[in-house]
Design a protein around this motif. Structure first.
Motif, PDB file in Angstrom:
ATOM      1  N   GLN A 146       0.862  -1.186   0.000  1.00  0.00           N
ATOM      2  CA  GLN A 146       0.000   0.000   0.000  1.00  0.00           C
ATOM      3  C   GLN A 146       0.896   1.232   0.000  1.00  0.00           C
ATOM      4  OE1 GLN A 146      -3.394  -0.422  -0.028  1.00  0.00           O
ATOM      5  NE2 GLN A 146      -2.838  -2.597  -0.112  1.00  0.00           N
ATOM      6  N   ASN A 147       0.416   2.334  -0.575  1.00  0.00           N
ATOM      7  CA  ASN A 147       1.163   3.584  -0.490  1.00  0.00           C
ATOM      8  C   ASN A 147       1.337   3.977   0.968  1.00  0.00           C
ATOM      9  OD1 ASN A 147       1.154   3.537  -3.201  1.00  0.00           O
ATOM     10  ND2 ASN A 147      -0.138   5.320  -3.509  1.00  0.00           N
ATOM     11  N   GLU A 149       3.112   2.611   3.123  1.00  0.00           N
ATOM     12  CA  GLU A 149       3.453   1.470   3.990  1.00  0.00           C
ATOM     13  C   GLU A 149       4.941   1.545   4.350  1.00  0.00           C
ATOM     14  OE1 GLU A 149       3.228  -3.389   3.671  1.00  0.00           O
ATOM     15  OE2 GLU A 149       1.787  -2.217   2.511  1.00  0.00           O
TER      16      GLU A 149
END
Length: 284
Positions: A146-147, A149
């Protein structure tokens, strides 16, 4: 239990004590010696020990309680202890050094220099070896991140765009120059944040979580950034807030405070078209 995991940690039971150490139950691989100097005090037959298993000079399985710098399956930045006509030997924290045959070197390895390598077991000789041909060992699966992360990275090499890194010991990633506000060098282990995973599976990372405001730290970051950009950056307090945020991940207010801070410390001078490092402000 089956086979021992060579070049890794194993939980093994003590089966007998001898003058020169204890023997551990290696199941199908027979009994494995843990030499006396590594035997924890007060342990006895029946105890389970967490030991690292590798091969001694005669290529026999041997156990140790010393922690190596890395294990089989890891990428690691290690120093060359010595070189001979077969290849290089890396110091990985154990009595017996880690072998890198010439065929697994990208450039001829030099004693005293450090290199990024991958540690693996050679199929033919069943020996633990290392390779500098990092590309062969990276995962080609699509990275599911995920962005924003948080991940662990190992800095791999400098490129024209920035630094290539190894993400979570399995993927290749890139940190662009424009996202680096601190000194970075090959072999460093850091925390980083996923900026994006591209459609082709390439990972872009950043060292700052987006939107974290840190004025005191940021003036240090800004100073390093100007330094890394040949001592000049074409930004000042007239610069568009969006560009500042895009470049540094901070608000214009934080940016202006940092500029003021560096100016007061006589580390930079403010020019009409940007900020310039003052020579006397060079730490080098």
């Amino acid at each position: 239990m089956g086979h021992i995991r060579l070049g890794r940690y194993n939980q093994l039971e003590i089966v007998k004590e001898v003058d020169f150490g204890v023997y551990l139950d290696g199941d199908e691989d027979g009994e494995i010696l843990l030499p006396k100097r590594y035997v924890p005090q007060g342990c006895q037959v029946g105890d389970i020990l967490n030991v690292f298993i590798y091969l001694d000079m005669e290529e026999r399985l041997v156990a140790t309680t010393i922690e190596p710098y890395a294990q089989v399956g890891d990428f690691a930045y290690l120093q060359v202890a010595w070189v001979n006509q077969y290849g290089a030997f890396l110091d990985w924290g154990l009595m017996k050094d880690l072998f890198v045959p010439f065929r697994e070197q990208k450039e001829k390895m030099v004693k005293g220099k450090s290199y990024l390598v991958y540690i693996y077991i050679d199929d033919e000789s069943f020996r633990i070896m290392a390779s500098a041909k990092i590309e062969h060992f990276l995962s080609d699966e699509f990275p599911e991140y995920q962005n924003d992360e948080c991940v662990d990275i190992l800095v791999w090499k400098r490129t024209d765009l920035g630094f290539k890194v190894i993400v979570d010991n399995q993927y290749s990633g890139l940190i662009y120059k424009s996202d680096i506000f601190q000194p970075i060098s090959v072999g460093m282990s850091l925390k980083a944040y996923i900026k994006q995973v591209r459609e082709d599976g390439k990972i872009d990372l950043t060292l700052q979580k987006s939107g974290m405001e840190k004025v005191a730290n940021f003036s240090q970051d800004l100073y390093q950034y100007v330094k890394m950009n040949q001592g000049f950056v074409s930004m000042n307090d007239k610069t568009d807030a969006e560009l500042i945020y895009k470049t540094f991940g901070v608000s214009k207010k934080t940016f202006k405070k940092a500029v003021g801070d560096l100016y007061k410390k006589r580390l930079i001078k403010i020019e009409p078209n940007g900020l310039r490092l003052l020579d006397n402000g060079d730490e080098e």
